[in-house]
Write a protein that holds these residues in place. Structure first.
Motif, PDB file in Angstrom:
ATOM      1  N   VAL A   1     -11.502   7.402  14.298  1.00 43.81           N
ATOM      2  CA  VAL A   1     -11.216   6.244  13.448  1.00 43.81           C
ATOM      3  C   VAL A   1      -9.752   5.854  13.651  1.00 43.81           C
ATOM      4  O   VAL A   1      -8.878   6.722  13.670  1.00 43.81           O
ATOM      5  N   ALA A   2      -9.522   4.552  13.832  1.00 45.32           N
ATOM      6  CA  ALA A   2      -8.146   4.045  13.960  1.00 45.32           C
ATOM      7  C   ALA A   2      -7.887   3.048  12.835  1.00 45.32           C
ATOM      8  O   ALA A   2      -8.673   2.123  12.620  1.00 45.32           O
ATOM      9  N   VAL A   3      -6.793   3.264  12.128  1.00 43.04           N
ATOM     10  CA  VAL A   3      -6.410   2.402  11.005  1.00 43.04           C
ATOM     11  C   VAL A   3      -5.168   1.628  11.412  1.00 43.04           C
ATOM     12  O   VAL A   3      -4.180   2.229  11.851  1.00 43.04           O
ATOM     13  N   VAL A   4      -5.238   0.297  11.277  1.00 44.91           N
ATOM     14  CA  VAL A   4      -4.083  -0.537  11.648  1.00 44.91           C
ATOM     15  C   VAL A   4      -3.179  -0.724  10.435  1.00 44.91           C
ATOM     16  O   VAL A   4      -3.652  -0.963   9.320  1.00 44.91           O
ATOM     17  N   LEU A   5      -1.891  -0.583  10.659  1.00 44.71           N
ATOM     18  CA  LEU A   5      -0.892  -0.859   9.628  1.00 44.71           C
ATOM     19  C   LEU A   5      -0.199  -2.163  10.025  1.00 44.71           C
ATOM     20  O   LEU A   5       0.322  -2.279  11.141  1.00 44.71           O
ATOM     21  N   ALA A   6      -0.244  -3.146   9.103  1.00 50.10           N
ATOM     22  CA  ALA A   6       0.244  -4.481   9.438  1.00 50.10           C
ATOM     23  C   ALA A   6       1.439  -4.846   8.567  1.00 50.10           C
ATOM     24  O   ALA A   6       1.635  -4.294   7.481  1.00 50.10           O
ATOM     25  N   ALA A   7       2.214  -5.800   9.062  1.00 44.09           N
ATOM     26  CA  ALA A   7       3.425  -6.232   8.358  1.00 44.09           C
ATOM     27  C   ALA A   7       3.079  -7.131   7.180  1.00 44.09           C
ATOM     28  O   ALA A   7       2.026  -7.766   7.147  1.00 44.09           O
ATOM     29  N   ALA A   8       4.000  -7.199   6.235  1.00 39.34           N
ATOM     30  CA  ALA A   8       3.885  -8.149   5.129  1.00 39.34           C
ATOM     31  C   ALA A   8       3.718  -9.547   5.717  1.00 39.34           C
ATOM     32  O   ALA A   8       4.344  -9.884   6.715  1.00 39.34           O
ATOM     33  N   GLY A   9       2.824 -10.341   5.100  1.00 37.81           N
ATOM     34  CA  GLY A   9       2.665 -11.724   5.550  1.00 37.81           C
ATOM     35  C   GLY A   9       1.641 -11.930   6.645  1.00 37.81           C
ATOM     36  O   GLY A   9       1.220 -13.054   6.901  1.00 37.81           O
ATOM     37  N   TYR A  10       1.212 -10.837   7.326  1.00 40.17           N
ATOM     38  CA  TYR A  10       0.202 -10.954   8.373  1.00 40.17           C
ATOM     39  C   TYR A  10      -1.135 -11.294   7.714  1.00 40.17           C
ATOM     40  O   TYR A  10      -1.402 -10.776   6.639  1.00 40.17           O
ATOM     41  N   PRO A  11      -2.002 -12.162   8.286  1.00 43.75           N
ATOM     42  CA  PRO A  11      -1.911 -12.791   9.597  1.00 43.75           C
ATOM     43  C   PRO A  11      -1.190 -14.136   9.628  1.00 43.75           C
ATOM     44  O   PRO A  11      -1.213 -14.794  10.665  1.00 43.75           O
ATOM     45  N   GLY A  12      -0.560 -14.543   8.538  1.00 49.43           N
ATOM     46  CA  GLY A  12       0.173 -15.820   8.545  1.00 49.43           C
ATOM     47  C   GLY A  12       1.468 -15.671   9.314  1.00 49.43           C
ATOM     48  O   GLY A  12       1.480 -15.716  10.542  1.00 49.43           O
TER      49      GLY A  12
END
Ligand code: AMP
Ligand code: GLY
Length: 422
Positions: A331-342
């Motif tokens: 299992v791979a969990v993505v950590l995304a930045a504030a504001g993503y996907p905008g």
């Protein structure tokens, strides 16, 4: 002979490729361009405009690459594989002509029709009136797809006629996708679980990976706008190896044969995005490369030697059998930045990277860079992917989240429900 490989790209997929290649037998020399802050710890990184085929070829020559792996779609569609082959450098990735399977959804439909591959009914249109006629023929829900590359944002699944016409107008008249939306594919709406099935192809030979799934919407329970992918899992427990083999016979083999028949043979990774509908499997899209983030859940399971597999494929031979795989799910969990996907916020310092890696998880970097203070900071929408294997999907996801929870930055986003549906 010590081998040298060049991976083109700078996301989580490329970090997973770099790690898999770096661990191969023979202590290979791995270059990556442009890479990112995490890739720089595992490979020698170089600056590169990946959309410039001459620059890609020049770099491959400069570093003495025995073969090149093209990660993202952009260099494939702009012809980097053709330029490399013309210079006599083996490359994993199709020609520009064969990359149209991903670069044009209308072309992909034409190939599927010719090859008898099951896909949703669709019409390719260049005018709103023709689009509306197709919408009225198919009813709603209906998928409105920009023909060309639109960074994963070119597809709207409209629930109402008004929403569908809006999407059509945005693409054809307001040109929100630029030229990529000059042709629109209007497609009947389908329902069912989605599966990603990737295979390394060369000539008539097809070496498939196990099935995987990515989780595209930003929100839990698949709500909110689509992203590049917020997590992934492999395998899909209710899709057996025999089912996967049948899908290869149904989809990949006929497509590869049709491309060869047209004089544009496909060589590289063929990724089929499938929906398992009540009427059977249907292809939603092709990609002509490794998927991101599927690759981050697939490569930790690879038991074949990555350098041998990908190097041989670049030279035009793959074993006509499924790739060798560790039984453990991943299992791979993505950590995304504030504001993503905008508009993702950049420059936030990331903590906990070493602690997460110390658990044994793979911490793959995507949008990261090193700032003036030497700190690793956010530099893109999807920032990291944390992947871990386990004896069951539940164990893999528990371990992946335990590692991901050690990482933090201001406004970090992560879906809590990756692989929870399995
Ligand atoms: P694509 O880029 O064509 O794979 O589309 C992106 C996403 O839109 C897919 O992963 C599906 O979730 C959804 N989608 C695409 N085509 C259809 C369709 N014909 N019916 C329902 N959903 C679709
Ligand atoms: N995971 C979808 C893609 O790579 O396009």
């Amino acid at each position: 002979m010590r081998q040298t490989a060049l991976v083109v790209g700078g996301g989580g997929r490329e970090h997973a490729l770099v790690r898999a290649l770096a661990r191969a037998d023979g202590n290979p020399n791995i270059f990556c361009a442009p890479g990112n802050a995490g890739i720089a710890l595992d490979a020698q990184v170089r600056a590169l405009d990946v959309t410039d085929p001459r620059a890609v070829t020049a770099l491959a020559q400069t570093v003495g690459a025995d073969f090149v792996v093209l990660g993202p779609e952009a260099p494939l569609v702009t012809g980097a594989a053709d330029a490399l082959r013309a210079a006599g450098i083996p490359v994993l990735g199709p020609s520009g002509a064969a990359a149209r399977l991903e670069g044009s959804k209308a072309f992909a439909k034409e190939i599927m029709l010719a090859a008898g591959v099951p896909t949703a009914r669709a019409a390719s249109v260049t005018h709103v009136a023709a689009g509306i006629a197709a919408i009225d023929e198919f009813g709603v829900p209906v998928a409105i797809k920009a023909d060309g590359l639109a960074a994963g944002k070119g597809v709207v699944v409209a629930q109402t006629r008004a929403e569908a016409i809006d999407a059509l107008t945005n693409a054809l008249e307001l040109h929100v996708f630029g030229e990529a939306g000059d042709i629109v594919v209007v497609e009947e709406g389908l329902t069912g679980p989605e599966v990603s099935l990737l295979a390394v192809c060369a000539g008539e030979d097809v070496a498939r990976f196990p099935a995987a799934r990515d989780y595209k919407p930003i929100g839990e329970r698949n709500t909110g706008p689509n992203t590049g992918g917020m997590g992934s899992v492999s395998p899909i427990p209710d899709l057996s190896n025999r089912d996967a083999d049948r899908l290869i016979d149904l989809v990949h083999r006929p497509v590869v044969a049709e491309m060869a028949r047209r004089g544009t043979p496909f060589s590289g990774v063929l990724y089929a995005g499938l929906m398992m509908t009540p009427d059977g499997p249907r292809v939603l899209e092709f990609n002509v490369r490794f998927g991101d983030p599927e690759t981050q859940a697939l490569l930790p399971r690879l038991a074949d030697d990555a350098l041998e597999l990908l190097g041989a494929a670049a030279r035009g031979t793959v074993p006509d059998r499924p790739v060798a795989i560790h039984a453990d799910p991943c299992v791979a969990v993505v950590l995304a930045a504030a504001g993503y996907p905008g508009s993702p916020r950049q420059g936030d310092a990331i903590s906990g990277l070493d602690a997460a890696a110390a658990t044994g998880a793979e911490v793959y970097h995507a949008g990261t860079c090193t700032d003036a203070l030497g700190r690793i900071v956010t530099a893109g929408g999807r920032v990291l992917a944390v992947a871990q294997r386990g004896t069951t999907v539940i164990e893999a996801r528990t371990k992946a989240y335990a590692a991901a929870d050690l990482i933090a930055w201001e406004g970090m986003q992560m879906r809590r429900d990756i692989a929870l549906d399995l």
